[in-house]
Design an enzyme around this catalytic site. Structure first.
Site, PDB file in Angstrom:
ATOM      1  CG  HIS A 187     -22.242  14.079  20.010  1.00 48.26           C
ATOM      2  ND1 HIS A 187     -22.688  12.525  21.167  1.00 48.26           N
ATOM      3  CD2 HIS A 187     -23.055  14.947  20.748  1.00 48.26           C
ATOM      4  CE1 HIS A 187     -23.295  13.150  22.355  1.00 48.26           C
ATOM      5  NE2 HIS A 187     -23.378  14.494  22.025  1.00 48.26           N
TER       6      HIS A 187
ATOM      7  CG  HIS B 250     -26.426  13.571  19.339  1.00 45.99           C
ATOM      8  ND1 HIS B 250     -25.371  13.425  19.310  1.00 45.99           N
ATOM      9  CD2 HIS B 250     -27.847  13.957  19.571  1.00 45.99           C
ATOM     10  CE1 HIS B 250     -26.368  14.540  20.197  1.00 45.99           C
ATOM     11  NE2 HIS B 250     -27.583  14.861  19.978  1.00 45.99           N
TER      12      HIS B 250
ATOM     13  CE  LYS C 241     -24.370  15.882  28.679  1.00 42.51           C
ATOM     14  NZ  LYS C 241     -24.863  16.466  27.308  1.00 42.51           N
TER      15      LYS C 241
END
Ligand code: PAF
Length: 283
Positions: free
Chosen positions: A34, A37, A149
């Site tokens: 996504h 990345h 994250k």
């Protein structure tokens, strides 16, 4: 852009690149890529002569009741994203290529990996560091890129690279969010429309905790309570943990001081989501 499936082939290509003096950037992933990345790949492409992306759903970092089988996979979609982002090579090995029979050597991690997700997923970080030590030895990158994250993963990887003397610069990159604030994750795909809406409670609750700290609160337990109370207003949310730790050793703290990581893990339905923020408090 090339897609390579064997260790020997990657080694051959990297050797050629290095003989020309090229710097190699590396983005490790489990696929189903996504925008998060993509931001790592773009950064690597901008900072190195060549960029390799590995796509490998690493079985040894999943516990027996976790989502190894159902983890989303779509190599055709991934190929397009990697190529659009300008990377040079995808390394997409089979499980048997990475773990031949009688594979017996595992990396063991402590301290940085013992709290937060490590407390809930006991085999996870050992599995992550084992597969990364293999990828690092195969690819021998100059730099490797990780998303903030997975803040604990980033801290664990930094420590593991220091402790085991890998000559690789580890670069942390900011969390990429959807327009409404939900942190991008391959696991967001598990959420049905109702759960997707409910998942907004993670970023909203963290924002409340951050505001409290910015307003001067230094008692970690009060911040934890504020975030937990907010998460509990969402009926589809089940709190796994809300924690305040120092961002280097990932140890629980009572007083907010220095570089602090505020991290949460929350089940929305059956899907476990994580999110966090880092804040520097000097006083
Ligand atoms: O963050 C991930 O996707 C994985 O933990 C990693 C670093 C690719 C290792 O399998």
């Amino acid at each position: 852009m090339e897609l390579v499936r064997t260790i020997n082939e990657v080694r051959k290509i990297v050797k050629e690149w290095k003989s020309k003096g090229y710097k190699v950037g590396y983005v490790p992933t489990m696929g189903y890529l996504h925008e998060g990345h993509k931001s790592l790949i773009l950064k690597s492409v901008s900072e190195n002569d060549k960029t390799i992306v590995s796509i490998f759903v690493n079985p040894i970092q999943f516990g027996p009741t976790e989502d190894l089988e159902s983890y989303p996979r779509d190599i055709e979609r991934d190929k397009k994203l990697v190529s659009d982002a300008g990377a040079d090579l995808i390394f997409y090995p089979e499980v048997s290529e990475m773990y031949p029979s009688h594979f017996t050597t595992l990396v063991n991690t402590k301290e940085v990996s013992e709290n937060l997700c490590g407390a809930k997923r006991p085999v996870h970080f050992g599995g992550v560091c084992t597969v990364l030590s293999k990828f690092f030895n195969i690819i021998t990158p100059d730099r490797a890129y990780f998303g903030q994250k997975d803040a604990q993963q980033l801290a664990v990887v930094k420590r593991f690279v220091r402790d085991l003397n890998f000559d690789i610069e580890i670069i942390g990159c900011p969390i990429i969010r959807e327009d409404d604030g939900l942190a991008k994750s391959s696991r967001n795909t598990y959420l049905n429309p109702e759960e997707r809406k409910a998942a907004l409670i993670l970023s909203k609750s963290l924002a409340k905790g951050k505001d409290l700290i910015l307003a001067g609160e230094r008692d970690a337990n009060k911040v934890i309570k504020c975030i937990t109370d907010s998460l509990n207003t969402e009926k589809l949310a089940k709190v796994d943990y809300v924690s305040v730790v120092d961002n280097e050793n990932i140890q629980y703290i009572d007083t907010i001081k220095g570089e602090v990581l505020v991290a949460i893990a929350v089940y929305i339905g059956k899907t476990r989501l994580i999110d966090n923020f880092i804040i520097k408090v000097e006083d």
